[in-house]
Design a protein around this motif. Structure first.
Motif, short mmCIF file in Angstrom:
data_model
loop_
_atom_site.label_atom_id
_atom_site.label_comp_id
_atom_site.label_asym_id
_atom_site.label_seq_id
_atom_site.Cartn_x
_atom_site.Cartn_y
_atom_site.Cartn_z
N GLY A 276 0.81 -1.21 0.00
CA GLY A 276 0.00 0.00 0.00
C GLY A 276 0.84 1.26 0.00
O GLY A 276 0.52 2.25 -0.67
N PHE A 280 0.78 4.30 -2.86
CA PHE A 280 0.47 5.71 -2.61
C PHE A 280 1.64 6.63 -2.90
O PHE A 280 1.46 7.82 -3.16
CB PHE A 280 -0.02 5.91 -1.17
CG PHE A 280 -1.39 5.36 -0.94
CD1 PHE A 280 -2.46 5.73 -1.74
CD2 PHE A 280 -1.62 4.45 0.09
CE1 PHE A 280 -3.72 5.22 -1.52
CE2 PHE A 280 -2.89 3.94 0.31
CZ PHE A 280 -3.94 4.31 -0.50
N MET A 285 -3.63 9.34 -3.39
CA MET A 285 -5.09 9.39 -3.44
C MET A 285 -5.55 10.84 -3.57
O MET A 285 -5.08 11.71 -2.84
CB MET A 285 -5.68 8.76 -2.17
CG MET A 285 -7.18 8.56 -2.22
SD MET A 285 -7.83 7.85 -0.66
CE MET A 285 -6.95 6.30 -0.56
N LYS A 292 -13.37 5.77 0.27
CA LYS A 292 -12.28 4.80 0.19
C LYS A 292 -11.81 4.37 1.58
O LYS A 292 -11.45 3.22 1.80
CB LYS A 292 -11.13 5.36 -0.63
CG LYS A 292 -11.47 5.50 -2.11
CD LYS A 292 -10.37 6.19 -2.89
CE LYS A 292 -10.76 6.35 -4.36
NZ LYS A 292 -9.77 7.11 -5.15
N ALA A 296 -11.95 0.56 2.98
CA ALA A 296 -10.75 -0.07 3.50
C ALA A 296 -10.96 -0.65 4.89
O ALA A 296 -10.48 -1.73 5.22
CB ALA A 296 -9.60 0.93 3.52
N VAL A 329 -4.38 2.01 3.96
CA VAL A 329 -5.30 2.92 3.27
C VAL A 329 -6.05 3.77 4.30
O VAL A 329 -6.15 5.00 4.18
CB VAL A 329 -6.30 2.14 2.40
CG1 VAL A 329 -7.32 3.09 1.78
CG2 VAL A 329 -5.58 1.37 1.31
N TYR A 332 -3.63 6.27 6.03
CA TYR A 332 -3.24 7.31 5.07
C TYR A 332 -4.33 8.39 5.00
O TYR A 332 -4.04 9.59 5.08
CB TYR A 332 -3.03 6.66 3.71
CG TYR A 332 -2.76 7.62 2.58
CD1 TYR A 332 -1.48 8.07 2.30
CD2 TYR A 332 -3.80 8.06 1.76
CE1 TYR A 332 -1.24 8.94 1.24
CE2 TYR A 332 -3.57 8.92 0.70
CZ TYR A 332 -2.28 9.35 0.44
OH TYR A 332 -2.06 10.21 -0.61
#
Length: 426
Positions: A276, A280, A285, A292, A296, A329, A332
């Motif tokens: 991941g 990124f 993103m 999202k 996740a 995710v 983040y």
């Protein structure tokens, strides 16, 4: 207009990133080793359920100082030089790891000392967490801030998830190698922080009483529904679906793969997080960030449920890889939203509140999982937690429509409600 400078091209931020990455791996690697040693010692005289309970209590011992110190450490991070706060706590963590290594090598390790060492780690993390997170935005230009926050969050989360794999594998090779490596990584993290030059420090609101300033941090989180939703969603999901606390139980008594298998299982979430992170770093993103994040979190909970029910090692490992990827995710998005929606003069206090909820979900989640495992057995405890986490995510998507409406990381305008009390428009 020229493109923003990438944060890793800035020397101060590069030193910060290396320090945070190395220190986070070290502290997470040490945590999995402490858990394994507690469980091994406990199993000499206790049943599986009793030993699982003691394993969960390690999390509680780390959570208590974080809970008690949260109001103070956030204010300290917004008042004093954040670099020196991190330097002091990292130096103490280095000494703590070295002492654990010496006692392990001498064969003098005991349950009371392991619990004492875990509590000491909790105190150090209480001070360093808000200072670390609040320091990053001070090291880069404003136009580079979104990328800096993302890169910083990735360093922390990747270290958190990959650290247990490092600790498990090295401990399986030899305990001396494991603790020696951890001590060196802490020392490296300390050295990197000393390389950071002078950085801006937010002006202290001297006309406001310290207790008022502490309250401002909590009020800001409460009044900003997007920040509140992101923080509390992580709190409840990881609190309920905290299966990593029971990895020693699964490795020893369910999957029967021993310390070597423990390292591989712990590596599963690290592998997912690394994938991941690379994704990124290449494709940041930019749209529908809230939706999202919710997706996740659902995937994370489903993966933990799969791990809890599995008795086949390859499936268990695959589930942890998926969980690690989904978790990065979520982190983040969450950390980027929190940092970008918080004024610099309040980042320490808001970061302390965020850290409290993260610790509640992780360390307190370990205690909850250990307690549930002692009552229901480890498999049922993890499975029930996974189902409950899915339900919580669905409920939060209805209670906080702000999550689904968050399209980008850009904060809306801030409404001034007086000194340090600004809140964002929904």
């Amino acid at each position: 207009m020229s493109a923003p400078v990438h944060p890793l091209r800035i020397a101060n931020f590069r030193a910060y990133w290396l320090s945070r990455f190395s220190g986070t791996i070290a502290i997470s690697a040490q945590a999995i080793i402490i858990g394994w040693q507690v469980y091994e010692i406990a199993r000499q005289t206790h049943s599986i359920r009793e030993s699982a309970f003691l394993l969960g209590m390690i999390g509680l011992v780390q959570f208590v100082p974080l809970f008690l110190l949260t109001p103070v450490v956030g204010l300290i991070a917004d008042t004093f030089d954040r670099r020196w706060i991190v330097r002091g706590t990292t130096a103490l963590l280095t000494l703590n790891a070295a002492m654990l290594g010496l006692l392990t090598a001498a064969g003098d390790l005991s349950l009371p000392f392991l619990f004492l060492a875990a509590g000491f780690v909790g105190v150090a993390r209480a001070f360093s967490g808000p200072a670390y997170s609040a320091l990053a935005p001070n090291l880069v230009p404003r136009e580079s801030l979104p990328t800096a926050i993302a890169v910083s969050s990735i360093a922390w989360q990747t270290g958190t998830i990959a650290g247990p794999s490092v600790g498990g594998v090295l401990y399986a090779i030899h305990p001396d190698i494991a603790y020696g490596t951890i001590s060196v990584m802490f020392a490296f993290a300390l050295g990197m922080i000393f390389l950071i030059g002078e950085v801006p420090q937010p002006a202290v609101q001297k006309h406001r009483h310290p207790l008022q300033r502490i309250a401002d941090g909590f009020n800001y989180v409460r009044n900003n529904r997007l920040v509140l939703a992101a923080i509390t969603l992580d709190l409840f999901v990881v609190l309920l679906a905290g299966a990593t606390a029971l990895l020693p139980v699964y490795a020893r008594d369910i999957l029967h793969v021993g310390a070597t298998g423990l390292g591989v299982l712990a590596a599963g979430m690290g592998i997912g997080a690394a994938i991941g992170s690379v994704w990124f770093s290449i494709w940041p993103m930019k749209s529908n960030v809230g939706v999202k994040m919710l997706a996740a979190v659902l995937i994370f909970a489903a993966a933990i449920l799969t791990f809890g029910l599995s008795t086949w090692f390859p499936l268990s490992l695959a589930a942890l890889i998926v969980a690690g990827g989904a978790d990065i995710v979520s982190v983040y998005v969450r950390q980027s939203l929190i940092q970008l929606h918080t004024p610099d003069e309040m980042r320490g206090r808001v970061g302390a509140v965020s850290q409290l909820t993260v610790s509640a979900s992780n360390e307190l989640g370990e205690a909850e999982t250990g307690l549930m495992a002692s009552l229901l057995g480890p498999v049922a405890a993890v499975a029930v937690g996974g189902v409950a986490a899915i339900a919580i995510t669905l409920v939060w998507s209805r209670l906080f429509p702000e999550l689904k409406l968050a399209k980008t990381f850009d904060p809306p305008d801030i409404v001034d409600l007086g000194p340090e009390k600004g809140v964002t428009q929904p």
